[in-house]
Design an enzyme around this catalytic site. Structure first.
Site, PDB file in Angstrom:
ATOM      1  CG  ASN A 116      -1.617   1.338   1.437  1.00 56.99           C
ATOM      2  OD1 ASN A 116      -2.439   1.744   0.619  1.00 56.99           O
ATOM      3  ND2 ASN A 116      -1.246   2.049   2.507  1.00 56.99           N
ATOM      4  CG  ASP A 207       0.867  -4.298   5.814  1.00 55.36           C
ATOM      5  OD1 ASP A 207       0.603  -4.642   6.984  1.00 55.36           O
ATOM      6  OD2 ASP A 207       1.235  -3.149   5.505  1.00 55.36           O
ATOM      7  CD  GLU A 233      -3.580  -5.349   8.742  1.00 55.90           C
ATOM      8  OE1 GLU A 233      -3.468  -4.963   9.915  1.00 55.90           O
ATOM      9  OE2 GLU A 233      -3.172  -4.674   7.776  1.00 55.90           O
TER      10      GLU A 233
HETATM   11  C1  ARE Z   1       5.627   3.983  12.429  1.00 53.85           C
HETATM   12  C2  ARE Z   1       5.404   4.902  13.616  1.00 53.85           C
HETATM   13  C3  ARE Z   1       4.516   6.077  13.215  1.00 53.85           C
HETATM   14  C4  ARE Z   1       5.132   6.810  12.021  1.00 53.85           C
HETATM   15  C5  ARE Z   1       5.326   5.820  10.888  1.00 53.85           C
HETATM   16  C6  ARE Z   1       6.011   6.462   9.684  1.00 53.85           C
HETATM   17  O1  ARE Z   1       4.788   4.171  14.667  1.00 53.85           O
HETATM   18  O2  ARE Z   1       4.418   6.962  14.313  1.00 53.85           O
HETATM   19  O3  ARE Z   1       4.258   7.849  11.601  1.00 53.85           O
HETATM   20  O4  ARE Z   1       6.149   4.734  11.341  1.00 53.85           O
HETATM   21  O5  ARE Z   1       7.306   6.832   9.983  1.00 53.85           O
HETATM   22  C7  ARE Z   1       3.538  -0.792  11.608  1.00 53.85           C
HETATM   23  C8  ARE Z   1       3.425  -0.139  12.973  1.00 53.85           C
HETATM   24  C9  ARE Z   1       3.307   1.367  12.871  1.00 53.85           C
HETATM   25  C10 ARE Z   1       4.473   1.918  12.058  1.00 53.85           C
HETATM   26  C11 ARE Z   1       4.347   1.292  10.677  1.00 53.85           C
HETATM   27  C12 ARE Z   1       5.426   1.769   9.714  1.00 53.85           C
HETATM   28  O6  ARE Z   1       2.267  -0.659  13.631  1.00 53.85           O
HETATM   29  O7  ARE Z   1       3.368   1.925  14.191  1.00 53.85           O
HETATM   30  O8  ARE Z   1       4.413   3.331  12.019  1.00 53.85           O
HETATM   31  O9  ARE Z   1       4.501  -0.136  10.800  1.00 53.85           O
HETATM   32  O10 ARE Z   1       6.679   1.509  10.198  1.00 53.85           O
HETATM   33  C13 ARE Z   1      -4.546   0.421  10.894  1.00 53.85           C
HETATM   34  C14 ARE Z   1      -4.459  -0.250   9.516  1.00 53.85           C
HETATM   35  C15 ARE Z   1      -3.753  -1.595   9.573  1.00 53.85           C
HETATM   36  C16 ARE Z   1      -2.402  -1.495  10.292  1.00 53.85           C
HETATM   37  C17 ARE Z   1      -2.673  -0.922  11.683  1.00 53.85           C
HETATM   38  C18 ARE Z   1      -1.397  -0.757  12.494  1.00 53.85           C
HETATM   39  O11 ARE Z   1      -5.761  -0.394   8.983  1.00 53.85           O
HETATM   40  O12 ARE Z   1      -3.545  -2.024   8.244  1.00 53.85           O
HETATM   41  O13 ARE Z   1      -3.290   0.390  11.554  1.00 53.85           O
HETATM   42  N1  ARE Z   1      -1.717  -2.786  10.341  1.00 53.85           N
HETATM   43  C19 ARE Z   1      -0.637  -3.138   9.374  1.00 53.85           C
HETATM   44  C20 ARE Z   1       0.519  -3.890  10.031  1.00 53.85           C
HETATM   45  C21 ARE Z   1       1.259  -2.953  10.955  1.00 53.85           C
HETATM   46  C22 ARE Z   1       1.964  -1.895  10.118  1.00 53.85           C
HETATM   47  C23 ARE Z   1       1.153  -1.430   8.984  1.00 53.85           C
HETATM   48  C24 ARE Z   1      -0.068  -1.991   8.644  1.00 53.85           C
HETATM   49  C25 ARE Z   1       1.763  -0.464   8.061  1.00 53.85           C
HETATM   50  O14 ARE Z   1       0.015  -5.043  10.670  1.00 53.85           O
HETATM   51  O15 ARE Z   1       2.175  -3.625  11.778  1.00 53.85           O
HETATM   52  O16 ARE Z   1       2.272  -0.752  10.951  1.00 53.85           O
HETATM   53  O17 ARE Z   1       2.470  -1.231   7.079  1.00 53.85           O
HETATM   54  C26 ARE Z   1      -8.956   0.965  13.797  1.00 53.85           C
HETATM   55  C27 ARE Z   1      -9.086   0.693  12.302  1.00 53.85           C
HETATM   56  C28 ARE Z   1      -7.909  -0.118  11.793  1.00 53.85           C
HETATM   57  C29 ARE Z   1      -6.606   0.572  12.161  1.00 53.85           C
HETATM   58  C30 ARE Z   1      -6.539   0.711  13.689  1.00 53.85           C
HETATM   59  C31 ARE Z   1      -5.265   1.380  14.161  1.00 53.85           C
HETATM   60  O18 ARE Z   1      -9.113  -0.253  14.502  1.00 53.85           O
HETATM   61  O19 ARE Z   1     -10.288  -0.029  12.055  1.00 53.85           O
HETATM   62  O20 ARE Z   1      -8.008  -0.238  10.381  1.00 53.85           O
HETATM   63  O21 ARE Z   1      -5.507  -0.234  11.719  1.00 53.85           O
HETATM   64  O22 ARE Z   1      -7.668   1.494  14.117  1.00 53.85           O
HETATM   65  O23 ARE Z   1      -5.203   2.678  13.685  1.00 53.85           O
HETATM   66 CA    CA Z   2      -3.799   3.640  -0.123  1.00 55.52          CA
END
Ligand code: ARE
Ligand code: CA
Length: 473
Positions: A116, A207, A233
């Site tokens: 993404n 992801d 996911e």
């Molecule tokens: C990190 C820092 C941030 C910074 C960013 C960029 O923490 O502060 O801004 O870097 O520099 C993982 C970590 C994040 C991390 C990111 C990139 O968890 O903390 O950010 O990597 O390094 C949503 C999404 C869902 C996502 C979750 C975390 O919908 O897809 O947020 N999960 C996947 C992975 C994660 C990963 C990412 C995506 C990014 O499993 O591990 O992030 O690739 C409600 C909504 C959900 C939402 C949730 C949380 O429940 O329904 O959809 O999930 O709130 O916001």
């Molecule tokens: Ca997008």
């Protein structure tokens, strides 16, 4: 893709849980997958040979293998800099060797595909493999025009999960949002995923699928060579316009709803609800990947995790006994602070896994210790139980207070006790008379089934007793 997903599912359903799947690796398998969070490639390879293959686990979900930003937190892996298979988890050669070793052990490899977005870095830098990058500049891959700038908030960040446009075109926590609807972006992503396919990768976790229109995901998946397994996911949250069901055309989905319910059921002792999930609005069983926790939820504490000890184990055993969906186990490292504790060497590469010794659920884990909860006897025992009972119907159901028990015809029986007090009871089963091993206890503690099919046993507090026809003394 829909047809392929159905074929795979049908293969699983027809033969029950112990069928051989359509994955490359050969050998007897369950339908159970496992996420080995931040395990390096060498460690996954030896786990396939030593534990996962022999246990009949179908596949491993790896952490993202592509080049990423440099830094200490685990989540650097989710900020791609290029699609070189070169990361702190290992080199391309190590990755290739892992795929080969796991296949030889009959275990398929599913890769976490971060498609993404790219990085969330406002200043220019160099990735783990030395590739230069800027927030919206990735040499040879993408330039400014390949990213969304939603213009819906000052930072272009996602601010409103109740708006699909906001969720899909704005930046998830500042991560440069790829224009996944364009031919150029789809082509670059397909090149990356097909490179992994050429190494032998069997499938992908998509992801942040919620942050791409389902039609974009479908078009990207369509460009992948062969019949990869796909699991997406899409976190289920009430009141949001985008739900997992929208993505079933491209493959399976993780069912977050059940993971949240498990927390509730462990509190109320209503384990019997698992037998009747129809009213909960979960994804269809054959496309649902169930789990107790993953790397995000063990951190945001929305689900049970290794910290919950026996309760966590009980929830895992319940999931493995259930006919709803197909379980994905989770295994990671202990931590107290989200960003810390990943065990790395002086260069920042993740070091080989050494599993903590498991003695008792009351044990505390030091930060950075590999928990290896998938090796707990209850988990491995119930993976075997699941394979043994296959698709047999639920029979001889019994529940009282915080206890719940059922059989799967003449093949197996399991009793759960979600209370602080051991439970002594005589269970009625459809099993043949004789001696059985309690497969969730270490070693073989013998359970004697009488001529009338009943057996008497003490089910430990926050524990289970499980027997099946393939494990007899
Ligand atoms: C990190 C820092 C941030 C910074 C960013 C960029 O923490 O502060 O801004 O870097 O520099 C993982 C970590 C994040 C991390 C990111 C990139 O968890 O903390 O950010 O990597 O390094 C949503 C999404 C869902 C996502 C979750 C975390 O919908 O897809 O947020 N999960 C996947 C992975 C994660 C990963 C990412 C995506 C990014 O499993 O591990 O992030 O690739 C409600 C909504 C959900 C939402 C949730 C949380 O429940 O329904 O959809 O999930 O709130 O916001
Ligand atoms: Ca997008």
């Amino acid at each position: 893709m829909r047809r392929l997903a159905i074929l795979l599912t049908a293969a699983l359903l027809l033969g029950g849980c112990s069928t051989t799947t359509t994955f490359d690796g050969d050998g007897p398998k369950s339908d159970v997958g496992i996420q080995l969070f931040q395990w390096n490639w060498d460690s996954i390879a030896s786990e396939c040979t030593e534990v996962l293959g022999p246990a009949g686990i179908a596949w491993v979900l790896t952490s993202p293998p592509q080049e990423h930003i440099v830094g200490s937190p685990w989540w650097t892996a989710y900020q791609p800099v290029s699609y070189k298979v070169e990361s702190r988890l290992g080199t391309r050669e190590q990755f290739e060797s892992m795929v080969k070793t796991c296949h030889e052990a009959g275990v398929a490899i599913i890769v976490d595909a971060v498609i993404n977005h790219m990085t969330g870095q406002d200043s220019d830098g160099f990735g783990w493999a030395g590739t230069p990058f800027g927030h919206y500049e990735y040499p040879g891959l993408y330039t400014e025009k390949d990213f969304h700038h939603c213009g819906l908030s000052e930072s272009d960040d996602i601010t409103d999960y109740s708006s699909a446009g906001n969720v899909q075109n704005c930046e998830l926590v500042n991560l440069a949002d790829l224009a996944t609807e364009t031919d150029h972006v789809q082509e670059q992503l397909a090149k990356y995923l097909n490179d992994l396919r050429s190494i032998g990768v069997d499938g992908f976790r998509i992801d942040a699928a919620k942050h791409m229109p389902a039609s974009d995901v479908a078009e990207i998946v369509e460009r992948i060579d062969g019949d990869p397994y796909i699991v997406q996911e899409v976190i289920r949250s009430d009141g949001e316009p985008i739900q997992p069901e929208d993505y079933l055309e491209s493959g399976d989905v993780f069912e977050f709803g059940l993971a949240y319910q498990l927390v509730a059921w462990m509190k109320t002792g209503q384990l019997a609800n698992i037998a009747n999930v129809d009213g909960y609005g979960f994804a269809p069983s054959e496309q649902s990947r169930t789990f107790v926790d993953n790397h995000d939820t063990e951190r945001n504490r929305q689900t049970l995790s290794y910290r919950d000890g026996a309760k966590y184990q009980l929830a895992t055993m319940l999931l493995l006994a259930s006919g709803y969906g197909s379980p994905v186990l989770y295994s990671g490292y202990a931590f107290t602070i989200n960003n810390n504790s990943l065990p790395v060497d002086a260069e920042g590469a993740v070091t080989d896994v050494a599993c903590a010794n498991f003695a008792d659920f009351a044990d505390a884990y030091a930060d950075g210790e590999w928990v290896c909860q998938h090796r707990w006897p209850g988990t491995l025992g119930m993976v075997g139980w699941r394979s043994a009972v296959g698709s047999a119907e639920v029979t001889d159901e019994w529940s009282e207070g915080d206890a719940y028990a059922f059989g799967r015809g003449s093949l197996g029986y399991v009793a759960f006790n979600a209370s602080d007090v051991p439970l002594e009871h005589r269970f009625e089963t459809s099993l043949p008379a004789g001696e059985y091993c309690n497969v969730v206890a270490a070693g073989c503690s013998v359970v004697e089934v009488g001529a009338d099919g009943s057996f008497s046993v003490v089910v430990p507090a926050w524990g289970a007793v499980a027997i099946h026809v393939d494990s007899r003394p």
